[in-house]
Design a protein around this motif. Structure first.
Motif, PDB file in Angstrom:
ATOM      1  N   HIS A 106       0.794  -1.177   0.189  1.00 47.45           N
ATOM      2  CA  HIS A 106      -0.027  -0.143  -0.087  1.00 47.45           C
ATOM      3  C   HIS A 106       0.753   1.240   0.064  1.00 47.45           C
ATOM      4  CE1 HIS A 106      -3.955  -1.815   0.809  1.00 47.45           C
ATOM      5  NE2 HIS A 106      -3.155  -2.896   1.478  1.00 47.45           N
ATOM      6  N   SER A 107       0.203   2.276  -0.286  1.00 43.32           N
ATOM      7  CA  SER A 107       1.066   3.510  -0.123  1.00 43.32           C
ATOM      8  C   SER A 107      -0.051   4.773   0.454  1.00 43.32           C
ATOM      9  CB  SER A 107       1.548   4.140  -1.522  1.00 43.32           C
ATOM     10  OG  SER A 107       0.473   4.214  -2.515  1.00 43.32           O
ATOM     11  N   SER A 108       0.577   5.862   0.994  1.00 41.55           N
ATOM     12  CA  SER A 108      -0.357   6.604   1.728  1.00 41.55           C
ATOM     13  C   SER A 108       0.094   8.085   1.242  1.00 41.55           C
ATOM     14  CB  SER A 108      -0.060   6.516   3.354  1.00 41.55           C
ATOM     15  OG  SER A 108      -0.829   7.600   4.062  1.00 41.55           O
ATOM     16  N   THR A 109      -0.821   9.062   1.289  1.00 45.84           N
ATOM     17  CA  THR A 109      -0.597  10.500   1.326  1.00 45.84           C
ATOM     18  C   THR A 109       0.015  10.890   2.655  1.00 45.84           C
ATOM     19  OG1 THR A 109      -2.855  11.081   2.051  1.00 45.84           O
ATOM     20  CG2 THR A 109      -2.507  10.681  -0.294  1.00 45.84           C
ATOM     21  N   ALA A 110      -0.157  10.126   3.734  1.00 44.78           N
ATOM     22  CA  ALA A 110       0.398  10.770   4.773  1.00 44.78           C
ATOM     23  C   ALA A 110       1.989  10.297   5.098  1.00 44.78           C
ATOM     24  CB  ALA A 110      -0.177   9.933   6.168  1.00 44.78           C
ATOM     25  N   ASN A 111       2.572  11.052   5.835  1.00 42.12           N
ATOM     26  CA  ASN A 111       4.111  10.872   6.069  1.00 42.12           C
ATOM     27  C   ASN A 111       4.477   9.720   6.896  1.00 42.12           C
ATOM     28  OD1 ASN A 111       6.718  11.574   5.774  1.00 42.12           O
ATOM     29  ND2 ASN A 111       6.695  13.032   7.485  1.00 42.12           N
ATOM     30  N   MET A 112       4.101   8.540   6.316  1.00 41.14           N
ATOM     31  CA  MET A 112       4.432   7.063   7.012  1.00 41.14           C
ATOM     32  C   MET A 112       5.459   6.393   6.832  1.00 41.14           C
ATOM     33  SD  MET A 112       1.326   6.447   8.660  1.00 41.14           S
ATOM     34  CE  MET A 112       1.243   4.870   8.938  1.00 41.14           C
ATOM     35  N   GLY A 113       6.522   7.110   5.984  1.00 44.30           N
ATOM     36  CA  GLY A 113       7.755   6.484   5.892  1.00 44.30           C
ATOM     37  C   GLY A 113       7.543   5.107   5.087  1.00 44.30           C
ATOM     38  N   LEU A 114       8.349   4.110   5.840  1.00 49.58           N
ATOM     39  CA  LEU A 114       8.213   2.720   5.497  1.00 49.58           C
ATOM     40  C   LEU A 114       7.657   2.076   6.443  1.00 49.58           C
ATOM     41  CD1 LEU A 114      11.751   2.225   3.813  1.00 49.58           C
ATOM     42  CD2 LEU A 114       9.640   2.799   2.890  1.00 49.58           C
ATOM     43  N   THR A 115       6.406   1.692   6.734  1.00 48.93           N
ATOM     44  CA  THR A 115       5.465   1.120   7.786  1.00 48.93           C
ATOM     45  C   THR A 115       5.183  -0.194   7.728  1.00 48.93           C
ATOM     46  OG1 THR A 115       4.861   3.316   8.535  1.00 48.93           O
ATOM     47  CG2 THR A 115       3.436   1.469   9.224  1.00 48.93           C
ATOM     48  N   ILE A 116       5.515  -1.253   8.500  1.00 52.22           N
ATOM     49  CA  ILE A 116       4.674  -2.435   8.535  1.00 52.22           C
ATOM     50  C   ILE A 116       3.426  -2.338   9.319  1.00 52.22           C
ATOM     51  CG2 ILE A 116       5.447  -4.918   9.269  1.00 52.22           C
ATOM     52  CD1 ILE A 116       7.329  -3.760   7.015  1.00 52.22           C
ATOM     53  N   ILE A 117       2.617  -2.920   8.895  1.00 49.24           N
ATOM     54  CA  ILE A 117       1.195  -3.097   9.514  1.00 49.24           C
ATOM     55  C   ILE A 117       0.872  -4.501   9.871  1.00 49.24           C
ATOM     56  CG2 ILE A 117      -1.361  -2.493   9.386  1.00 49.24           C
ATOM     57  CD1 ILE A 117      -0.703  -0.170   7.324  1.00 49.24           C
ATOM     58  N   LEU A 118       0.959  -4.602  11.237  1.00 44.70           N
ATOM     59  CA  LEU A 118       0.593  -6.042  11.854  1.00 44.70           C
ATOM     60  C   LEU A 118      -0.492  -6.060  12.343  1.00 44.70           C
ATOM     61  CD1 LEU A 118       3.766  -6.599  14.114  1.00 44.70           C
ATOM     62  CD2 LEU A 118       3.464  -7.529  11.823  1.00 44.70           C
ATOM     63  N   VAL A 119      -1.464  -7.215  11.916  1.00 47.25           N
ATOM     64  CA  VAL A 119      -2.693  -7.286  12.423  1.00 47.25           C
ATOM     65  C   VAL A 119      -2.937  -8.480  13.350  1.00 47.25           C
ATOM     66  CG1 VAL A 119      -3.843  -6.448  10.446  1.00 47.25           C
ATOM     67  CG2 VAL A 119      -3.183  -8.892  10.505  1.00 47.25           C
ATOM     68  N   ASN A 120      -1.776  -9.022  13.699  1.00 47.27           N
ATOM     69  CA  ASN A 120      -1.577 -10.062  14.942  1.00 47.27           C
ATOM     70  C   ASN A 120      -0.264 -10.184  15.391  1.00 47.27           C
ATOM     71  OD1 ASN A 120      -0.294 -11.984  13.652  1.00 47.27           O
ATOM     72  ND2 ASN A 120      -1.841 -12.380  12.366  1.00 47.27           N
ATOM     73  N   SER A 121       0.010 -10.937  16.530  1.00 48.81           N
ATOM     74  CA  SER A 121       1.194 -10.968  17.066  1.00 48.81           C
ATOM     75  C   SER A 121       1.876 -12.237  17.066  1.00 48.81           C
ATOM     76  CB  SER A 121       1.350 -10.497  18.672  1.00 48.81           C
ATOM     77  OG  SER A 121       0.902  -8.951  18.611  1.00 48.81           O
ATOM     78  N   HIS A 122       1.829 -12.879  15.848  1.00 48.05           N
ATOM     79  CA  HIS A 122       2.464 -14.347  15.490  1.00 48.05           C
ATOM     80  C   HIS A 122       3.814 -14.084  15.880  1.00 48.05           C
ATOM     81  CE1 HIS A 122       3.715 -17.911  13.728  1.00 48.05           C
ATOM     82  NE2 HIS A 122       2.706 -18.196  13.728  1.00 48.05           N
ATOM     83  N   PRO A 123       4.581 -14.840  16.500  1.00 46.89           N
ATOM     84  CA  PRO A 123       5.700 -14.696  16.331  1.00 46.89           C
ATOM     85  C   PRO A 123       6.806 -14.635  15.326  1.00 46.89           C
ATOM     86  CG  PRO A 123       5.242 -16.446  18.178  1.00 46.89           C
ATOM     87  CD  PRO A 123       4.227 -16.184  17.215  1.00 46.89           C
ATOM     88  N   LEU A 124       6.580 -15.202  14.325  1.00 47.59           N
ATOM     89  CA  LEU A 124       7.145 -14.942  13.133  1.00 47.59           C
ATOM     90  C   LEU A 124       6.930 -13.628  12.579  1.00 47.59           C
ATOM     91  CD1 LEU A 124       8.872 -16.082  10.890  1.00 47.59           C
ATOM     92  CD2 LEU A 124       7.196 -16.865   9.690  1.00 47.59           C
ATOM     93  N   ASN A 125       5.912 -12.927  12.412  1.00 43.35           N
ATOM     94  CA  ASN A 125       5.545 -11.640  12.257  1.00 43.35           C
ATOM     95  C   ASN A 125       6.503 -10.697  13.070  1.00 43.35           C
ATOM     96  OD1 ASN A 125       3.703 -12.401  10.025  1.00 43.35           O
ATOM     97  ND2 ASN A 125       1.897 -12.323  11.391  1.00 43.35           N
ATOM     98  N   LEU A 126       6.523 -10.884  14.228  1.00 44.20           N
ATOM     99  CA  LEU A 126       7.268  -9.950  14.970  1.00 44.20           C
ATOM    100  C   LEU A 126       8.653  -9.733  14.938  1.00 44.20           C
ATOM    101  CD1 LEU A 126       5.238 -10.666  18.470  1.00 44.20           C
ATOM    102  CD2 LEU A 126       4.973  -8.457  16.684  1.00 44.20           C
ATOM    103  N   LYS A 127       9.120 -11.353  14.763  1.00 50.28           N
ATOM    104  CA  LYS A 127      10.344 -11.463  14.343  1.00 50.28           C
ATOM    105  C   LYS A 127      10.885 -10.682  12.969  1.00 50.28           C
ATOM    106  CE  LYS A 127      11.281 -15.452  17.442  1.00 50.28           C
ATOM    107  NZ  LYS A 127      11.621 -16.841  17.554  1.00 50.28           N
ATOM    108  N   LEU A 128      10.029 -11.165  12.030  1.00 53.10           N
ATOM    109  CA  LEU A 128      10.320 -10.437  10.704  1.00 53.10           C
ATOM    110  C   LEU A 128      10.276  -8.786  10.718  1.00 53.10           C
ATOM    111  CD1 LEU A 128      11.183 -10.454   7.814  1.00 53.10           C
ATOM    112  CD2 LEU A 128       8.644 -11.457   7.250  1.00 53.10           C
TER     113      LEU A 128
END
Length: 294
Positions: A106-128
């Motif tokens: 995705h991209s945003s008109t806001a100044n979000m820089g490079l953002t990772i959006i997590l929707v859960n806290s699975h350990p692999l998602n957090l470590k990545l």
């Protein structure tokens, strides 16, 4: 999950967010860029009709169309609702082709820089996420966890593993080479990490991760009839991920009155003045910055 067998890279979920859509076109033309030995990588242009029209969506926001109850409702038949059902069939329903990891661009008109959006806290998602923020200090991690997968309306709800990448600021319907290249590099870093995960060679990461946890959304100042009567204060514009303290300016009304943030504690606003969120009544999202152990 001991083995990642199939990874989906999704772009153009919103048709006027060109970074992801054109990356999908590039990867389709040059599949060797996303080919890894231990898993299959597939690409998906999620909303081709909206992309062709240069619009976020045609009838309904596709990235709000993946509620489990909606996907199972045969009466829902708008273009995006049918598209969501088709994507579910493609990515999640067929056991032989079910994906193990979804990366939604995705991209945003806001100044979000490079953002990772997590929707859960699975350990692999957090470590990545921690790994990506370690190799690129520009990466920030926003967590907007849902209580259950049934409450998640995003395309990434179709898979427990994966997340969205949100980059900005960039205008709708526009390509910007720097953000395009930075997003592309993040995609390759994710694929390389998953390859090493399959080979039991997970890259070492910091033991901690800075997260921006979702707290609430804030609407613009409005009159009784619902029309907007103010805008983001100049002191706050483009200050995504910067601390907002009680008593600091947040809005300025059309009659030049400053509205101050009256919360009890410091927050870190993001998605400040996102163009696509005017229709949703969202001027910004408040987050809490915290450091967690992983």
């Amino acid at each position: 999950m001991n083995q990642i067998n199939r990874v989906a890279i999704v772009g153009g979920t919103h048709g006027n967010e060109f970074t992801g859509a054109y990356l999908i076109q590039k990867f389709s033309q040059f599949p060797n860029l996303i080919t890894r030995q231990s898993f299959e990588t597939v690409t998906l242009l999620a909303n081709p009709n909206a992309f062709a029209a240069g619009r976020r969506y045609l009838e309904k926001d596709l990235n709000r169309s993946f509620l489990k109850q909606d996907l199972q409702d045969p009466t829902l038949s708008s273009y995006e609702e049918l598209q969501a059902k088709s994507i579910q069939q493609t990515l999640a329903s067929n056991k032989d082709k079910q994906v193990d990891f979804i990366l939604d661009l995705h991209s945003s008109t806001a100044n979000m820089g490079l953002t990772i959006i997590l929707v859960n806290s699975h350990p692999l998602n957090l470590k990545l996420a921690a790994y990506l923020s370690q190799i690129n200090p520009l990466v920030r991690v926003y967590r907007c966890s849902f209580k259950s997968i049934e409450e998640n309306p995003f395309v990434i709800s179709l898979c427990e593993l994966g997340f969205a990448i949100e980059v900005g600021p960039i205008a709708q319907g526009l390509l910007k080479a720097t953000l395009f290249q930075q997003t592309e590099e993040l995609v390759y870093a994710v694929l390389d990490y998953l390859e090493r995960f399959n080979q039991r060679e997970i890259p070492s990461t910091n033991e901690t991760l800075i997260l921006y946890d979702h707290l609430s959304v804030v609407d613009y100042p409005k009159q009784q009839d619902g029309t907007i009567f103010g805008m983001i204060h100049p002191d706050l514009q483009d200050k995504d991920y910067q601390a907002l303290n009680p008593g600091e300016p947040i809005f300025i009304t059309f009659d030049d009155k400053t509205i101050l943030y009256e919360g009890a504690s410091t927050v870190w606003p993001i998605f400040i003045n996102e163009a696509a969120y005017y229709e949703k009544g969202i001027a910004m999202c408040f987050t809490r910055r915290q450091q967690i152990n992983i």
